[in-house]
Design an enzyme around this catalytic site. Structure first.
Site, PDB file in Angstrom:
ATOM      1  N   ASN A  21       9.566  -8.293  43.285  1.00 33.01           N
ATOM      2  CA  ASN A  21      10.228  -6.994  43.450  1.00 33.01           C
ATOM      3  C   ASN A  21      10.399  -6.269  42.107  1.00 33.01           C
ATOM      4  O   ASN A  21      11.106  -5.281  42.022  1.00 33.01           O
ATOM      5  CB  ASN A  21      11.590  -7.184  44.126  1.00 33.01           C
ATOM      6  CG  ASN A  21      12.535  -8.047  43.286  1.00 33.01           C
ATOM      7  OD1 ASN A  21      12.176  -8.484  42.189  1.00 33.01           O
ATOM      8  ND2 ASN A  21      13.721  -8.288  43.793  1.00 33.01           N
TER       9      ASN A  21
ATOM     10  N   GLU B 248      18.061  -6.797  39.271  1.00 33.67           N
ATOM     11  CA  GLU B 248      17.344  -6.515  40.506  1.00 33.67           C
ATOM     12  C   GLU B 248      17.129  -5.004  40.680  1.00 33.67           C
ATOM     13  O   GLU B 248      17.808  -4.195  40.043  1.00 33.67           O
ATOM     14  CB  GLU B 248      18.165  -7.049  41.693  1.00 33.67           C
ATOM     15  CG  GLU B 248      18.429  -8.559  41.639  1.00 33.67           C
ATOM     16  CD  GLU B 248      17.205  -9.407  41.998  1.00 33.67           C
ATOM     17  OE1 GLU B 248      16.063  -8.928  41.839  1.00 33.67           O
ATOM     18  OE2 GLU B 248      17.387 -10.551  42.425  1.00 33.67           O
TER      19      GLU B 248
END
Ligand code: PGA
Length: 265
Positions: free
Chosen positions: A153, A160
């Site tokens: 990702n 993140e």
């Protein structure tokens, strides 16, 4: 010299493409050994280290050179990118354990010189612990070189994807985070079941990572091709944290194999 196929620049960063993962890992190990050997006599080399499956071959080279008497970690200090939270250091899934297995037990690094965020700090004290980790790095003179991997990702460390404005993403400090669903899915194998994955972690911040003197991003395998291409194309954005490396331009080197490079346009 590892088998290097081509080198080019993108957004001020250097992209080096190797025939396979072994050659890319060897190049990363060479650059880390160079940083260790090149440290000034009055200063220890300060390494930022990463975990996961990608850097294992890098550590195998460093350990082999140490075993052959060619490389010493006596004058080295290390700081790892991240650690699950909460977790005990002796838990085989902790990154403390990983580092012990793949590097620390195999070289002459002093235990006091190996810093890993502490997964046992009670939650009310986590922010203080993270701030202290950054102060230690600063007191050691800053990271000379930071080794990074990229998540599918696009995460770096456990920074993140988010919807933060870019300036805020660039300023993210070392902190406690929730893991992204893709990160949790990728950790299922390591933890032996989706319900066993520890869903939170401590991570070095984007700001801390980008402050390193040089940044080595090692990405290998076809499963990384989408994230690599996305990080190199388009503007820096918080939705793909590895794209934020573009803002550190000249001090970033990508070491990728042909499979991970296959979608770069
Ligand atoms: P991996 O993880 O090396 O296990 O693919 C890389 C990362 O998530 O940073």
């Amino acid at each position: 010299m590892p088998d290097e196929n081509r080198t080019f620049q993108r957004a001020g960063m250097t992209i080096r493409v190797f025939s396979d993962a072994g050659a890319a890992s060897r190049a990363a190990a060479d650059l880390i050994a160079e940083a260790i050997r090149g440290a000034k006599p009055d200063r220890r080399a300060v390494l930022g280290l990463a975990t996961g499956s990608t850097p294992q071959k890098v550590y195998a080279h460093l350990a082999a050179w140490h075993a052959a008497g060619e490389l010493s970690f006596r004058d080295v200090v290390t700081y790892n990118l991240d650690e699950y939270y909460p977790i005990q250091p002796l838990d085989p899934k902790s990154y403390r354990c990983y580092m012990h297995r793949h590097l620390f037990s195999l070289v002459d690094l002093s235990p006091q010189a190996a810093h890993i965020l502490d997964g046992t700090v009670p939650e009310p004290f986590v922010a203080d612990h993270c701030a202290e980790f950054e102060r230690w790095i600063a007191a050691d003179g800053g990271l000379d070189v930071q080794l990074l991997g990229i998540g599918r990702n696009g995460h770096i460390g456990f920074n993140e994807p988010s919807e933060l404005p870019v300036e805020e993403a660039l300023a993210l400090p070392t902190r406690l985070v929730e893991l992204h669903p893709v990160t949790r899915a990728d950790a299922v194998r390591e933890f032996g079941g989706a319900d066993k994955v520890i869903p939170r972690a401590l991570t070095m911040g984007v700001k801390t990572i980008l402050s390193a003197g040089s940044i080595l991003m090692l990405a290998t395998g076809a499963h990384k091709a989408d994230a690599v291409a996305a990080a190199l194309n388009g503007d820096p954005r918080s939705g793909l944290p590895a794209s934020l490396l573009q803002t550190a331009g000249g001090k970033v080197t990508w070491l990728v194999d042909e499979l991970a490079a296959s979608l770069i346009s």
